[in-house]
Write an enzyme that holds these catalytic residues in place. Sequence first.
Site, mmCIF file in Angstrom:
data_model
loop_
_atom_site.group_PDB
_atom_site.id
_atom_site.type_symbol
_atom_site.label_atom_id
_atom_site.label_comp_id
_atom_site.label_asym_id
_atom_site.label_seq_id
_atom_site.Cartn_x
_atom_site.Cartn_y
_atom_site.Cartn_z
ATOM 1 N N GLU A 638 44.310 71.300 22.051
ATOM 2 C CA GLU A 638 43.133 70.454 21.881
ATOM 3 C C GLU A 638 42.533 70.576 20.479
ATOM 4 O O GLU A 638 42.015 69.612 19.924
ATOM 5 C CB GLU A 638 42.098 70.823 22.954
ATOM 6 C CG GLU A 638 42.607 70.487 24.361
ATOM 7 C CD GLU A 638 41.786 71.119 25.466
ATOM 8 O OE1 GLU A 638 41.000 72.040 25.175
ATOM 9 O OE2 GLU A 638 41.934 70.690 26.616
ATOM 10 N N GLU A 658 45.901 72.515 32.398
ATOM 11 C CA GLU A 658 44.599 72.718 33.035
ATOM 12 C C GLU A 658 44.515 72.155 34.449
ATOM 13 O O GLU A 658 44.032 72.809 35.382
ATOM 14 C CB GLU A 658 43.484 72.092 32.166
ATOM 15 C CG GLU A 658 43.094 72.925 30.957
ATOM 16 C CD GLU A 658 43.973 72.686 29.751
ATOM 17 O OE1 GLU A 658 43.608 73.120 28.657
ATOM 18 O OE2 GLU A 658 45.047 72.040 29.892
#
Length: 783
Positions: A638, A658
Amino acid sequence: MTAKVTAGQAADDPAVPTLTGLLVQRVRDTPEREFLRFGERSWSFAEIDDWTSRLAHRLIEADGVRPGDRVAIMLPNVVHWPVAWLAALKAGAVAVPINSSYQRADLAFVLRDSGARVVFTDALRRDMIVEVVAGEDEVADVRVVDVADDGAEPFPATPPAVPVDGGVLANLQYTSGTTGFPKACMLTHDYWVRLGWICASATGLGPEDVLLTAQPFSYMDPQWNTALALTVGAPLVVLPRFSASTFMTDVRRHRATFFYVLGSMPTLLFKQPPSPEDRDNDLRLVFCSGIPAGLHVRLEERWGAPWREVYGMTESGIDLFSPFGDIDGVGSGSLGQPVPTKQVRVVDLDGNEVPDGEAGELTIAGTPMMTGYWNRPEDTARVLRDGWLHTGDVVVRHPDTGIRLVGRIKDMVRRGGENVASVEVEAALERDDLVVSAAVVAEPDETLGEEVKAFVQLAVGVPAGRATAERIVERASKELARFKVPRYVEFVTDFPRTPSERVSKPALKTRAADDPGVTYDLGPRRARGGFLDIGIVRGVAVLTLRRPEKLNALDVATRLRLAAAIRKFGTGERVRGIVLTGEGRAFSAGEDLRSAPATDDEMREAFASFHDITRAILETRVPVLAAVNGLAVGGASEITLCCDARIGTPAAEYFQPENCRGITISNASSVLLRRLIGNHATRLVLGSPRIRADEALRIGLLDEIVEPGVLIDRAIDTVIEWTPEGNMTALHLALLRPLTEDVEAAFAREDLAAVQAWESGLLTAGIEGFLSTDRGSKEETST
């Protein structure tokens, strides 16, 4: 007249009070004896006497030099240097040695400050001197003499009738100028003659010896070697320069019995490959300043001669000496005891003498001594107080073992209330076979005031990397108190040095600021900023996440420091751009799940720290590139989304696990992923596939794939390409990046989702599931 000075005569007044008188005496005693040897040529005392007399007449009759006038010498190590020096002294003039490597600004300063009338130089430097003289009104009358044709031949070979005594000024000897412009020590004939006399007494040298020097003649060492040669009637061999690889070969070839080295020279010599010829020499004794205590015995054993410490300064000549019969002092680090003509006090900041065993400033009184600094009455008054020279050196005095140097008052690191002597840390580092030389400086620190930073020159073939830095510091830590161990290490290929071969730390700091290398932070990571290395390469900040044993998992401290570093460099005032990368088998693994949030506050802190990295990157005025060397997983993947480009290797791989782990995405991925790869974002987040390098390039996660060996260089090249002179890069970046309000809105949504996952227990369960799976895979691998 005998040319030998006995040990008991050191405190006596020299038999001849001037350097020129010593030359006359040598001509009377042994006119044909060799005096100076440069390369394969040599000159006798009589030849040098004739030459210097003719040149002195030329100075007086052709150049109008009068007693007290200044005559500058800007030459490398050639015979014309001591000839010009002695000729100027015969004319009653004052010699002004100028470093032959000086450029225009330094040269102009010395000519102005000294008020020189004449400059002796060579063809290589003549044009520069002429330009300086032509461009400076204050030195417009300076005459420039090329020594290739010094014009001395027509003049008589008898000394000019100029009265000279021991109190007459002989030199304006400029110090190395480690802070600001150098100061000139005023040195008399008595200074030089007494220095030669004391050294002759200490060494017992005589006409049968051969002296050798390799330092620049503009520095005082070859000059006091000349005074010593004139005192004992021995020849002086002058090498063009110091070269560690050839020095001992020259010692053998010239059958030298004595030499003097200082600073890093002993270490550089010892680190040359041993040779069966090492003991095949005529050495009787060696003088040295700064003998590494750990090498002292090994130096003597290797070359078969006693090495003895001698301490002095340009201001004071010789002050301390360790006798050649003092076997117990070998390897002790002692500087010895005062020579018979000097008195020594060790004082505190108020000038009060400190007890034996306590550190204080070394102060010196006696002879020889400068008469002051030329044109610097304030500096003279500051250093010479009530007849005592304040050296600026911190020492400890022991009645039995003598005086031991601790460091310079201005060369100390003040770390959290503790004083760290740079010289002590340098000595510990240089005892390592991996290290050629080291220089320790203070690095500003917000918490401790200053931290210890070591610049290290490695031996040939030793890789410059974190592992080497850790190994060197670990070894040194076994000899040093904890607070003295360097936190920072930067590798260098060489050191800027003064003419005396000491490391010029101001020049080193300036070079490091202008062209920084990679600095390895070896401090306590969790407490002081995490797993992050910071370096500057070719004007680009390279920030390296380093935790390969845990896929570079980030803790909160690392994320906070990363954001702070991005903001620091992101202004564009220090660097052209930023490269983020990782070391090991992954770029990073995002949140360190083994130290995962356990409370509401910790959970919010975790997300806030990721948000802060995004803000920091998007606020910069310079390009920020990610160099992805392996697996970019979770939070690290990210982080790359915030960057202006992502360059990877064939091993690069993106993985967002995730959703399948019950963990919430962070770092504005909801905005940035959609912006970069469109509909592929949903698959990447919800399906959690591993995206290999080729596919990452195809869908836009990577902009380019290069081989691992050129990854960082390619990223740096891209930054440089995007920041040409006169560019509008900052404006274009602001137009290309997402709007602040869009990113802040994404933060709010992500924070809400994180709270819901936390309160429902999904986040905790997801972390436990990840750890359980990870443990299981390790156990399976072990079986």
